[in-house]
Design a protein around this motif. Sequence first.
Motif, PDB file in Angstrom:
ATOM      1  N   ARG A 126      51.448  64.607 -52.915  1.00  0.00           N
ATOM      2  CA  ARG A 126      50.365  65.056 -51.864  1.00  0.00           C
ATOM      3  C   ARG A 126      50.262  64.020 -50.905  1.00  0.00           C
ATOM      4  N   ASN A 127      51.691  63.642 -50.347  1.00  0.00           N
ATOM      5  CA  ASN A 127      51.884  62.628 -49.407  1.00  0.00           C
ATOM      6  C   ASN A 127      51.211  63.027 -47.936  1.00  0.00           C
ATOM      7  N   ASP A 128      51.207  64.321 -47.553  1.00  0.00           N
ATOM      8  CA  ASP A 128      50.489  64.530 -46.205  1.00  0.00           C
ATOM      9  C   ASP A 128      49.005  64.187 -46.322  1.00  0.00           C
ATOM     10  N   GLU A 129      48.340  64.659 -47.310  1.00  0.00           N
ATOM     11  CA  GLU A 129      46.945  64.137 -47.376  1.00  0.00           C
ATOM     12  C   GLU A 129      46.752  62.786 -47.720  1.00  0.00           C
ATOM     13  N   ALA A 130      47.602  62.027 -48.150  1.00  0.00           N
ATOM     14  CA  ALA A 130      47.720  60.483 -48.258  1.00  0.00           C
ATOM     15  C   ALA A 130      47.763  59.917 -46.866  1.00  0.00           C
ATOM     16  N   ALA A 131      48.653  60.433 -46.201  1.00  0.00           N
ATOM     17  CA  ALA A 131      48.836  59.708 -44.844  1.00  0.00           C
ATOM     18  C   ALA A 131      47.672  60.065 -44.023  1.00  0.00           C
ATOM     19  N   THR A 132      47.255  61.340 -44.191  1.00  0.00           N
ATOM     20  CA  THR A 132      45.826  62.063 -43.128  1.00  0.00           C
ATOM     21  C   THR A 132      44.737  61.027 -43.459  1.00  0.00           C
ATOM     22  N   LEU A 133      44.453  60.525 -44.505  1.00  0.00           N
ATOM     23  CA  LEU A 133      43.401  59.902 -44.829  1.00  0.00           C
ATOM     24  C   LEU A 133      43.431  58.378 -44.445  1.00  0.00           C
ATOM     25  N   CYS A 134      44.706  58.022 -44.659  1.00  0.00           N
ATOM     26  CA  CYS A 134      44.853  56.522 -44.316  1.00  0.00           C
ATOM     27  C   CYS A 134      44.802  56.436 -42.839  1.00  0.00           C
ATOM     28  N   ASN A 135      45.168  57.559 -42.225  1.00  0.00           N
ATOM     29  CA  ASN A 135      45.197  57.468 -40.535  1.00  0.00           C
ATOM     30  C   ASN A 135      43.639  57.314 -40.291  1.00  0.00           C
ATOM     31  N   GLU A 136      42.902  58.245 -40.852  1.00  0.00           N
ATOM     32  CA  GLU A 136      41.455  58.173 -40.582  1.00  0.00           C
ATOM     33  C   GLU A 136      40.679  57.010 -40.885  1.00  0.00           C
ATOM     34  N   ILE A 137      41.208  56.126 -41.897  1.00  0.00           N
ATOM     35  CA  ILE A 137      40.540  55.116 -42.241  1.00  0.00           C
ATOM     36  C   ILE A 137      40.992  53.804 -41.137  1.00  0.00           C
ATOM     37  N   GLU A 170      54.169  54.120 -46.796  1.00  0.00           N
ATOM     38  CA  GLU A 170      54.843  54.691 -47.749  1.00  0.00           C
ATOM     39  C   GLU A 170      54.649  56.320 -47.705  1.00  0.00           C
ATOM     40  N   ALA A 171      53.626  56.886 -47.682  1.00  0.00           N
ATOM     41  CA  ALA A 171      53.653  58.117 -47.429  1.00  0.00           C
ATOM     42  C   ALA A 171      54.332  58.903 -46.601  1.00  0.00           C
ATOM     43  N   THR A 172      54.608  58.211 -45.312  1.00  0.00           N
ATOM     44  CA  THR A 172      55.357  58.414 -44.402  1.00  0.00           C
ATOM     45  C   THR A 172      56.674  58.394 -44.503  1.00  0.00           C
ATOM     46  N   LEU A 173      57.214  57.395 -45.286  1.00  0.00           N
ATOM     47  CA  LEU A 173      58.327  57.422 -45.618  1.00  0.00           C
ATOM     48  C   LEU A 173      58.896  58.466 -46.963  1.00  0.00           C
ATOM     49  N   ARG A 174      57.786  58.734 -47.529  1.00  0.00           N
ATOM     50  CA  ARG A 174      57.972  59.875 -48.515  1.00  0.00           C
ATOM     51  C   ARG A 174      57.805  61.316 -48.161  1.00  0.00           C
ATOM     52  N   GLY A 175      57.868  61.213 -46.776  1.00  0.00           N
ATOM     53  CA  GLY A 175      58.019  62.675 -46.062  1.00  0.00           C
ATOM     54  C   GLY A 175      56.651  63.369 -45.619  1.00  0.00           C
ATOM     55  N   ALA A 176      55.699  62.401 -45.387  1.00  0.00           N
ATOM     56  CA  ALA A 176      54.212  62.992 -44.851  1.00  0.00           C
ATOM     57  C   ALA A 176      54.487  63.696 -43.337  1.00  0.00           C
ATOM     58  N   SER A 177      54.295  64.921 -43.180  1.00  0.00           N
ATOM     59  CA  SER A 177      54.402  65.485 -41.713  1.00  0.00           C
ATOM     60  C   SER A 177      53.228  64.718 -40.944  1.00  0.00           C
ATOM     61  N   THR A 178      52.316  64.233 -41.662  1.00  0.00           N
ATOM     62  CA  THR A 178      51.129  63.710 -40.788  1.00  0.00           C
ATOM     63  C   THR A 178      51.302  62.301 -40.369  1.00  0.00           C
ATOM     64  N   GLY A 179      52.582  61.631 -40.786  1.00  0.00           N
ATOM     65  CA  GLY A 179      52.975  60.424 -40.652  1.00  0.00           C
ATOM     66  C   GLY A 179      53.799  60.264 -39.290  1.00  0.00           C
ATOM     67  N   ASN A 180      54.019  58.929 -38.837  1.00  0.00           N
ATOM     68  CA  ASN A 180      54.814  58.565 -37.762  1.00  0.00           C
ATOM     69  C   ASN A 180      55.381  57.116 -38.135  1.00  0.00           C
ATOM     70  N   ILE A 181      56.717  57.463 -38.260  1.00  0.00           N
ATOM     71  CA  ILE A 181      57.806  56.167 -38.621  1.00  0.00           C
ATOM     72  C   ILE A 181      57.252  54.936 -37.569  1.00  0.00           C
ATOM     73  N   THR A 182      57.141  55.354 -36.257  1.00  0.00           N
ATOM     74  CA  THR A 182      57.116  54.166 -35.438  1.00  0.00           C
ATOM     75  C   THR A 182      55.654  53.594 -35.735  1.00  0.00           C
ATOM     76  N   THR A 183      54.640  54.555 -35.730  1.00  0.00           N
ATOM     77  CA  THR A 183      53.217  53.972 -36.316  1.00  0.00           C
ATOM     78  C   THR A 183      53.406  53.110 -37.591  1.00  0.00           C
ATOM     79  N   ALA A 184      53.962  53.644 -38.408  1.00  0.00           N
ATOM     80  CA  ALA A 184      54.053  52.982 -39.656  1.00  0.00           C
ATOM     81  C   ALA A 184      54.752  51.456 -39.549  1.00  0.00           C
ATOM     82  N   LEU A 185      55.591  51.526 -38.814  1.00  0.00           N
ATOM     83  CA  LEU A 185      56.561  50.159 -38.571  1.00  0.00           C
ATOM     84  C   LEU A 185      55.689  49.329 -38.047  1.00  0.00           C
ATOM     85  N   GLY A 186      54.659  49.700 -37.217  1.00  0.00           N
ATOM     86  CA  GLY A 186      53.845  48.891 -36.307  1.00  0.00           C
ATOM     87  C   GLY A 186      52.864  48.158 -37.339  1.00  0.00           C
TER      88      GLY A 186
END
Length: 536
Positions: free
Chosen positions: A260-271, A426-442
């Motif tokens: 459920r990585n998409d949902e995890a990344a979405t919630l993290c982004n909201e927080i 982590e959720a982004t690296l696990r393939g979350a379509s709602t995540g962004n690698i550049t944002t995660a790296l930041g």
Amino acid sequence: MKISFKYISYFLLLILGLNMALTSCTSDLDVTPEDDDEFLSEDFFKDPASYKQVLAKLYAGLYVGGNDGDGRPDISGLGGDFSSYLRLLFVTQEFPTDEAIVAWNDDGLPAINGQRWSPSNQFLYGVFSRAFYEISVANEFLRQTTDDKLTARGVDASLKAEIATFRAEVRFLRAFSYYNLMDLFGNVPITTEADPVGFFYPQQKTRAEVFAFIESELKDLDNSMAASKTNEYGRVDKTAAKFLLAQIYLNSKVYTGTERNDEAATLCNEIITSSGYTFANVPYRYLFSADNDRNGAQNEFIFPVISDGNAIRAVGGGMSFILHASIGGKMDAAAQGMNGGWAGIRTRKEFVQLFPDETATGDKRGTFFTTDQTLDIADFGIFANGYAVTKYTNVNSDGTAAQRNDVPDTDFPMYRLSDVYLMYAEATLRGASTGNITTALGYVNKIRERAGNGVISASSLTLDFILDERARELFWECHRRTDLIRFGKFTGGSKIWQWKGGVKNGSATDSYRDLMPIPSTAIQANPTLKQNPGYN
């Protein structure tokens, strides 16, 4: 300011009629009042002040094990010090991993050091019982705060509105306990305020069913919990519910078999973008100092467990346990703001080796005490074997003394924003379509810059790196066991550390130990419970 109802931990509150989920009507969790300072449920709730007192009892249970701090324990068979929720989470999340090891020979502790526990382990019984005790108190509160009951008692509209917020917090704390039970034990019973009070055997649910219950509760709480950053410090709000929901989604493959990585990344982004919680631009050590409720660290604390040397008189529970137990050998207890040490907890060499050095030069988070301590642990029963850790301190960030030196003021950061950064990555690296690698790296580099460890490039941002970075950033914050299981490195032989498997150089352990056994005492009390595979 510390939480305004911190003194409630001293209320001699024990409510008759609670549905003790794991023991039904047996004496293991005896809740019969013994003196005039304790109250039957119906009588107690006639006092308008009682509602906040029960809420405070639930929060206090995270730190203390009984109504008098360490004394008069909530759980029969374990002292108030041994049955503190935070202490038990530390034992079960840290001691079986590379992050910590304990020298003591208490019945069951050496087995936890080496992942060799059995269903009779008293500390597993303790965490199982503590979680269900909290659930039982929560269920009774919810039974006693229905609209019908409040109206019958003549509760006015303003108090009703406040109680509605209390109910949401209580449901969150109940979900938090169910999360810990699901994470540690897998298949466990679910009881709610809708279940009858009295003798019955609650039905054991599958791990996936417990997951679904927690998910449903947390989603629903978004409609009723206090808005983010509007509650008293130390009380949870909507962001805490989002954090826990993101946490179960990140671990969903373990709990349910489905990612459920998409949902995890979405919630993290909201927080991160809209909760109002912000990254603490203060030295890392401020986050674990005695004044971490006011030195800037609190800006990223989504769910702190409150500690207060004057208000919470629990020497053996919570942060008092963590600080006392991690002081020994040649360490100066006064330098840690404490009155002495118990020579118990250190770390293992494999964890030390995650840092560029042993002196917190290349990474300010690597705070080890090494004087007359050996990196190698030839005998885990000797405190001088293994480096000590000075992450937590009962000294204010400006060097001044805390209120007392026997019980610390240092709050424990159960949830904080830095963890959300790492979950998003982590959720982004696990393939979350709602995540962004550049944002995660930041986000990851923001954490590393505070630690003085330098930024990394996108090519270095791998899942293995995230596991190590979570250890460096979040060690001794009760995440390591769960993290290692999610990465497939807790049991088995892909990751070995000293004394894993109960041998000095470490050995592979059986995969069934990713789950703890249902305590034998619980099965004796409720014979419908089925033991986890491997422990029969």
